[in-house]
Design a protein around this motif. Structure first.
Motif, PDB file in Angstrom:
ATOM      1  N   LYS A   1      39.773  10.904 -33.725  1.00 52.47           N
ATOM      2  CA  LYS A   1      40.373  10.509 -34.997  1.00 52.47           C
ATOM      3  C   LYS A   1      41.823  10.982 -35.095  1.00 52.47           C
ATOM      4  N   SER A   2      42.120  12.088 -34.432  1.00 46.59           N
ATOM      5  CA  SER A   2      43.461  12.669 -34.511  1.00 46.59           C
ATOM      6  C   SER A   2      44.426  12.075 -33.500  1.00 46.59           C
ATOM      7  N   GLY A   3      43.876  11.448 -32.454  1.00 46.92           N
ATOM      8  CA  GLY A   3      44.720  10.946 -31.379  1.00 46.92           C
ATOM      9  C   GLY A   3      45.091  12.019 -30.374  1.00 46.92           C
ATOM     10  N   VAL A   4      44.412  13.169 -30.465  1.00 49.00           N
ATOM     11  CA  VAL A   4      44.643  14.269 -29.521  1.00 49.00           C
ATOM     12  C   VAL A   4      43.305  14.678 -28.925  1.00 49.00           C
ATOM     13  N   VAL A   5      43.224  14.691 -27.612  1.00 48.74           N
ATOM     14  CA  VAL A   5      42.006  15.107 -26.921  1.00 48.74           C
ATOM     15  C   VAL A   5      42.359  16.201 -25.919  1.00 48.74           C
ATOM     16  N   ALA A   6      41.350  16.960 -25.514  1.00 51.11           N
ATOM     17  CA  ALA A   6      41.586  18.094 -24.604  1.00 51.11           C
ATOM     18  C   ALA A   6      40.714  17.970 -23.366  1.00 51.11           C
ATOM     19  N   VAL A   7      41.239  18.419 -22.244  1.00 56.99           N
ATOM     20  CA  VAL A   7      40.447  18.583 -21.028  1.00 56.99           C
ATOM     21  C   VAL A   7      40.567  20.051 -20.632  1.00 56.99           C
ATOM     22  N   ASN A   8      39.439  20.747 -20.633  1.00 57.12           N
ATOM     23  CA  ASN A   8      39.426  22.183 -20.367  1.00 57.12           C
ATOM     24  C   ASN A   8      38.630  22.473 -19.103  1.00 57.12           C
ATOM     25  N   VAL A   9      39.255  23.162 -18.167  1.00 57.64           N
ATOM     26  CA  VAL A   9      38.653  23.400 -16.859  1.00 57.64           C
ATOM     27  C   VAL A   9      38.326  24.872 -16.679  1.00 57.64           C
ATOM     28  N   GLY A  10      37.401  25.129 -15.738  1.00 56.45           N
ATOM     29  CA  GLY A  10      37.058  26.520 -15.452  1.00 56.45           C
ATOM     30  C   GLY A  10      38.192  27.219 -14.732  1.00 56.45           C
ATOM     31  N   LYS A  11      38.631  26.616 -13.632  1.00 56.02           N
ATOM     32  CA  LYS A  11      39.767  27.121 -12.869  1.00 56.02           C
ATOM     33  C   LYS A  11      40.504  25.923 -12.274  1.00 56.02           C
ATOM     34  N   ASP A  12      41.747  26.130 -11.926  1.00 53.23           N
ATOM     35  CA  ASP A  12      42.530  25.062 -11.302  1.00 53.23           C
ATOM     36  C   ASP A  12      42.223  24.962  -9.808  1.00 53.23           C
ATOM     37  N   SER A  13      42.213  23.753  -9.312  1.00 51.28           N
ATOM     38  CA  SER A  13      42.089  23.484  -7.880  1.00 51.28           C
ATOM     39  C   SER A  13      42.419  22.013  -7.696  1.00 51.28           C
ATOM     40  N   PRO A  14      42.677  21.569  -6.477  1.00 51.64           N
ATOM     41  CA  PRO A  14      42.938  20.145  -6.258  1.00 51.64           C
ATOM     42  C   PRO A  14      41.808  19.255  -6.761  1.00 51.64           C
ATOM     43  N   THR A  15      40.563  19.639  -6.498  1.00 49.38           N
ATOM     44  CA  THR A  15      39.435  18.836  -6.963  1.00 49.38           C
ATOM     45  C   THR A  15      39.394  18.767  -8.477  1.00 49.38           C
ATOM     46  N   ILE A  16      39.568  19.905  -9.132  1.00 51.86           N
ATOM     47  CA  ILE A  16      39.552  19.938 -10.600  1.00 51.86           C
ATOM     48  C   ILE A  16      40.723  19.131 -11.161  1.00 51.86           C
ATOM     49  N   ASN A  17      41.861  19.224 -10.523  1.00 45.93           N
ATOM     50  CA  ASN A  17      43.018  18.452 -10.988  1.00 45.93           C
ATOM     51  C   ASN A  17      42.772  16.942 -10.876  1.00 45.93           C
ATOM     52  N   ASP A  18      41.916  16.566  -9.943  1.00 44.85           N
ATOM     53  CA  ASP A  18      41.579  15.149  -9.804  1.00 44.85           C
ATOM     54  C   ASP A  18      40.782  14.660 -11.018  1.00 44.85           C
ATOM     55  N   PHE A  19      39.901  15.519 -11.542  1.00 49.96           N
ATOM     56  CA  PHE A  19      39.228  15.210 -12.804  1.00 49.96           C
ATOM     57  C   PHE A  19      40.274  14.962 -13.895  1.00 49.96           C
ATOM     58  N   VAL A  20      41.228  15.885 -13.966  1.00 47.80           N
ATOM     59  CA  VAL A  20      42.228  15.862 -15.033  1.00 47.80           C
ATOM     60  C   VAL A  20      43.058  14.581 -14.977  1.00 47.80           C
ATOM     61  N   VAL A  21      43.507  14.224 -13.792  1.00 50.59           N
ATOM     62  CA  VAL A  21      44.348  13.038 -13.646  1.00 50.59           C
ATOM     63  C   VAL A  21      43.599  11.784 -14.080  1.00 50.59           C
ATOM     64  N   GLY A  22      42.372  11.632 -13.606  1.00 53.32           N
ATOM     65  CA  GLY A  22      41.596  10.466 -13.991  1.00 53.32           C
ATOM     66  C   GLY A  22      41.365  10.402 -15.490  1.00 53.32           C
ATOM     67  N   PHE A  23      41.093  11.552 -16.094  1.00 55.38           N
ATOM     68  CA  PHE A  23      40.863  11.619 -17.535  1.00 55.38           C
ATOM     69  C   PHE A  23      42.104  11.200 -18.312  1.00 55.38           C
ATOM     70  N   VAL A  24      43.239  11.768 -17.945  1.00 56.31           N
ATOM     71  CA  VAL A  24      44.492  11.420 -18.623  1.00 56.31           C
ATOM     72  C   VAL A  24      44.764   9.928 -18.511  1.00 56.31           C
ATOM     73  N   GLU A  25      44.575   9.380 -17.318  1.00 55.08           N
ATOM     74  CA  GLU A  25      44.813   7.958 -17.110  1.00 55.08           C
ATOM     75  C   GLU A  25      43.905   7.103 -17.993  1.00 55.08           C
ATOM     76  N   GLY A  26      42.642   7.524 -18.144  1.00 55.80           N
ATOM     77  CA  GLY A  26      41.721   6.779 -18.975  1.00 55.80           C
ATOM     78  C   GLY A  26      42.080   6.836 -20.447  1.00 55.80           C
ATOM     79  N   VAL A  27      42.475   8.019 -20.907  1.00 51.14           N
ATOM     80  CA  VAL A  27      42.893   8.175 -22.300  1.00 51.14           C
ATOM     81  C   VAL A  27      44.076   7.260 -22.595  1.00 51.14           C
ATOM     82  N   LYS A  28      45.066   7.307 -21.723  1.00 49.51           N
ATOM     83  CA  LYS A  28      46.281   6.515 -21.934  1.00 49.51           C
ATOM     84  C   LYS A  28      46.033   5.015 -21.786  1.00 49.51           C
TER      85      LYS A  28
END
Length: 374
Positions: A170-197
């Motif tokens: 409803k706010s137009g702001v969403v969050a992606v929260n990870v346990g720790k950073d790593s290339p694999t985890i960053n791949d989750f993040v990139v796909g998520f951001v792309e889907g949101v946008k």
């Protein structure tokens, strides 16, 4: 990856949840009984196929560890002897756990990317033991020809749940929260951001790091800060056992969450805290258990290419999203149809999803994240 597809489609994903042990432990499972009477001509008893030792952080995370364990249990039913070792992220003991498994007669050692460096050191010494690493990076090169690695296109599944998140915010702001950073985890993040946008170009995505895979209190605090200071109202948690904190916060504040790896709606609906399921609109599936069952089917068929890494994605049914009754009763019908249509395009190859591995360097990825939050 076509060689895994058939088994991935057929394998079961039923979760069997076990309690988390505070200390490292080994849990051997007896081999199938052979009986005391002479075997009949047509026996239904499973044939012993070797011993699999599953070395994992801990069971009971309702996420990737449990997904893998579900597959291991299915393999036990097919005739493999099973042993489970929970290492509880005690990195200084990783080698000891592997040596113990070998001493106990393991034919196959199955573990996650957390132990890849230790496996790389030990595997060349024990050519008769086969090592299967899952959740590896797409560019991983096994250190020995008795290692087989599974990588997942988590960016594809994350793209789809990113679209769901944007639709439910409803706010137009969403969050992606990870346990720790790593290339694999960053791949989750990139796909998520792309889907949101893709769903809402004006939406903002904020990212947080818990710093642990097993600290739900820290996750809850992180979500509270993002909600208060940045107006985030949908939370995609990619944080293992820490993720429960996001669900708790969402229940208390009327927000939505996206689960990860397993069907976390189903897992929590059958837990001691079923109210947490009511905020999990869907989950990004990483079908670890299915992929392990498929891998062992290929081993039996002589189709595995040891010393290689295989990437499995949406087209292989190795990643995806939960489309259950709760999802369909919660998400608007037009959004449900849109997500399904986009998934079909990714499967067919008509649409490609950006990956972390597409960035030239870390600086380019960080710029991407900064732009996502604007």
């Amino acid at each position: 990856m076509k060689k895994l597809t058939a088994m991935l489609l057929a394998a079961s994903m039923g979760l069997t949840l076990a309690a988390c042990s505070p200390a490292a432990s080994t849990t051997p499972t007896p081999a199938p009984s052979q009986g005391t009477e002479p075997a009949p001509v047509e026996s239904t008893a499973p044939v012993e196929k070797g011993k699999i030792t599953y070395i994992i952080g801990y069971l009971g995370d309702k996420s990737m560890n449990d997904s893998g364990y579900a597959g291991i249990q299915e393999l036990e039913g097919q005739g493999y002897e099973i042993q489970v070792i929970e290492h509880n992220s005690q990195a200084d003991k990783y080698a000891d756990y592997i040596y113990d498994a070998i001493d106990d007669g393991a034919n196959y050692i199955v573990t996650s990317s957390a132990m890849d460096e230790t496996v790389a050191q030990i595997a060349p010494e024990y050519k008769d033991v086969k090592f299967i690493l899952f959740d590896m990076t797409a560019d991983y090169v096994p250190a020995a020809d008795n290692i087989f690695a599974l990588s997942y296109a988590q960016n594809e599944g994350s793209f789809l749940v990113g679209m769901v998140s944007a639709a439910m915010s409803k706010s137009g702001v969403v969050a992606v929260n990870v346990g720790k950073d790593s290339p694999t985890i960053n791949d989750f993040v990139v796909g998520f951001v792309e889907g949101v946008k893709a769903y809402n170009p004006d939406a903002k995505v904020v990212k947080g790091v818990v710093g642990s895979w097993s600290d739900p209190a820290a996750m809850k605090t992180l979500c509270e800060t993002q909600y208060r200071d940045q107006q985030a109202d949908v939370f995609y948690q990619v944080a293992g056992g820490s993720g429960a904190g996001a669900f708790e916060f969402a229940v208390e504040n009327g927000c939505w969450c996206i689960g990860v790896d397993s069907d976390q709606y189903a897992a929590y609906a059958e837990s001691e805290n079923p109210e947490l399921a009511q905020v999990i609109v869907t989950s990004m599936l990483k079908e670890v258990g299915n992929s392990l069952v498929g891998t062992f089917a290929d081993i039996e068929a002589g189709k595995i290419e040891w010393g290689t890494t295989v990437l499995a994605g949406l087209a292989d049914k190795a990643v995806g999203y939960v489309d259950n009754d709760f999802f369909r009763s919660t998400v608007p019908a037009d959004v449900v149809d849109t997500i399904s249509s986009i998934a079909d395009k990714v499967v067919s190859g008509e649409m490609n999803v950006k990956s972390y591995y597409d960035f030239a360097d870390e600086a380019a990825f960080n710029t991407f994240l900064q732009d996502a939050g604007k």
